[in-house]
Design a protein around this motif. Structure first.
Motif, PDB file in Angstrom:
ATOM      1  N   ILE A 119       0.848  -1.189   0.000  1.00  0.00           N
ATOM      2  CA  ILE A 119       0.000   0.000   0.000  1.00  0.00           C
ATOM      3  C   ILE A 119       0.883   1.238   0.000  1.00  0.00           C
ATOM      4  CG2 ILE A 119      -1.772   1.246   1.295  1.00  0.00           C
ATOM      5  CD1 ILE A 119      -2.646  -1.430   2.454  1.00  0.00           C
ATOM      6  N   ARG A 123      -1.769   6.236   1.251  1.00  0.00           N
ATOM      7  CA  ARG A 123      -2.904   5.429   1.712  1.00  0.00           C
ATOM      8  C   ARG A 123      -2.669   4.912   3.125  1.00  0.00           C
ATOM      9  NH1 ARG A 123      -3.880   0.777  -2.241  1.00  0.00           N
ATOM     10  NH2 ARG A 123      -5.545   0.333  -0.745  1.00  0.00           N
ATOM     11  N   GLN A 124      -1.426   4.569   3.447  1.00  0.00           N
ATOM     12  CA  GLN A 124      -1.124   4.111   4.806  1.00  0.00           C
ATOM     13  C   GLN A 124      -1.446   5.196   5.829  1.00  0.00           C
ATOM     14  OE1 GLN A 124       2.725   2.177   5.449  1.00  0.00           O
ATOM     15  NE2 GLN A 124       2.842   1.711   3.263  1.00  0.00           N
ATOM     16  N   ARG A 126      -3.680   7.606   5.508  1.00  0.00           N
ATOM     17  CA  ARG A 126      -5.143   7.738   5.626  1.00  0.00           C
ATOM     18  C   ARG A 126      -5.733   6.601   6.455  1.00  0.00           C
ATOM     19  NH1 ARG A 126      -4.604   9.460   0.074  1.00  0.00           N
ATOM     20  NH2 ARG A 126      -5.246   7.432  -0.739  1.00  0.00           N
ATOM     21  N   ILE A 127      -5.218   5.380   6.233  1.00  0.00           N
ATOM     22  CA  ILE A 127      -5.717   4.230   6.990  1.00  0.00           C
ATOM     23  C   ILE A 127      -5.391   4.383   8.474  1.00  0.00           C
ATOM     24  CG2 ILE A 127      -5.396   1.754   7.385  1.00  0.00           C
ATOM     25  CD1 ILE A 127      -4.950   1.495   4.330  1.00  0.00           C
ATOM     26  N   GLY A 130      -7.458   7.346  10.022  1.00  0.00           N
ATOM     27  CA  GLY A 130      -8.860   6.957  10.158  1.00  0.00           C
ATOM     28  C   GLY A 130      -9.066   5.934  11.261  1.00  0.00           C
ATOM     29  N   SER A 131      -8.140   4.985  11.364  1.00  0.00           N
ATOM     30  CA  SER A 131      -8.243   3.958  12.405  1.00  0.00           C
ATOM     31  C   SER A 131      -8.126   4.565  13.798  1.00  0.00           C
ATOM     32  CB  SER A 131      -7.148   2.899  12.206  1.00  0.00           C
ATOM     33  OG  SER A 131      -7.298   2.246  10.963  1.00  0.00           O
TER      34      SER A 131
END
Length: 203
Positions: A119, A123-124, A126-127, A130-131
């Motif tokens: 990834i 994106r990492q 954002r993940i 968000g987490s």
């Protein structure tokens, strides 16, 4: 002179014998997908322009095109090169994402569109963000309202990153074990040496 950008189409036509492309993403991203052309790998977290130039025999006026996933890290790397005295530095506008959108050739473990693989760092982030917001929100609802401050802290960090173009979470993630696979040693060799460079560092 301010920071210069170059479109993916224009960059794809650059003379490989005169211009050096430098990928400043993580090694996992580099191994996963990259332009199908002569390319140097120098992750932003380890980038020292003077050492890079000495290793590859690059002169201060050698044309450089710097790229990452979408452009943010490439701009930081370009600023480093410009401060080190390099006079012909450009950033690939839109990064690898733009290169792929234009249908330009890619190589790597997952160079075809929409295939899984490592990834990207963007994106990492954002993940992870968000987490964390989700986790603090759930803890604030089910355990104690004080955990909501954790979500506020993460949100403030994202606002700060957007304003300053500096993301602490991204810098931490670049050092994660899953982002250290692929090329090792900080810099992968370049296939082909540009005209006007000295030394024998490019293979």
């Amino acid at each position: 002179m301010g920071l210069q950008e170059i479109s993916a189409l224009a960059a794809s036509k650059a003379d490989a014998q005169q211009t050096i492309f430098i990928d400043v993403r993580t090694s996992a991203e580099f191994s996963n997908k990259r332009p199908a052309r002569s390319l140097a790998f120098a992750p932003l977290t380890d980038l020292a322009p003077e050492d890079f130039a000495m290793r590859h025999g690059i002169l201060p006026d050698t044309p450089l095109i710097i790229l990452c996933t979408s452009g943010g890290r490439a701009r930081k790397a370009a600023e480093k090169f410009m401060k080190a005295g390099f006079s012909d530095v450009q950033v690939l506008q839109g990064g690898i994402d733009a290169w792929e959108r234009e249908g330009l050739p890619l190589v790597g473990a997952n160079s075809a569109p929409d295939i899984g693989g490592p990834i990207s760092l963007d994106r990492q982030v954002r993940i992870a963000a968000g987490s964390l917001v989700l986790l603090f929100g759930l803890l604030g609802y089910f355990v104690t309202p004080g955990f909501v401050w954790g979500a506020i802290f993460v949100g403030a960090g994202l606002v700060f990153a957007g304003i300053t173009n500096t993301c602490g979470m991204a810098m931490l993630l670049t050092r994660a074990p899953w982002n250290k696979t692929g090329c090792t040693g900080g810099v992968c060799p370049i296939s082909g040496k540009p005209k006007g460079s000295s030394g024998g560092g490019c293979k």
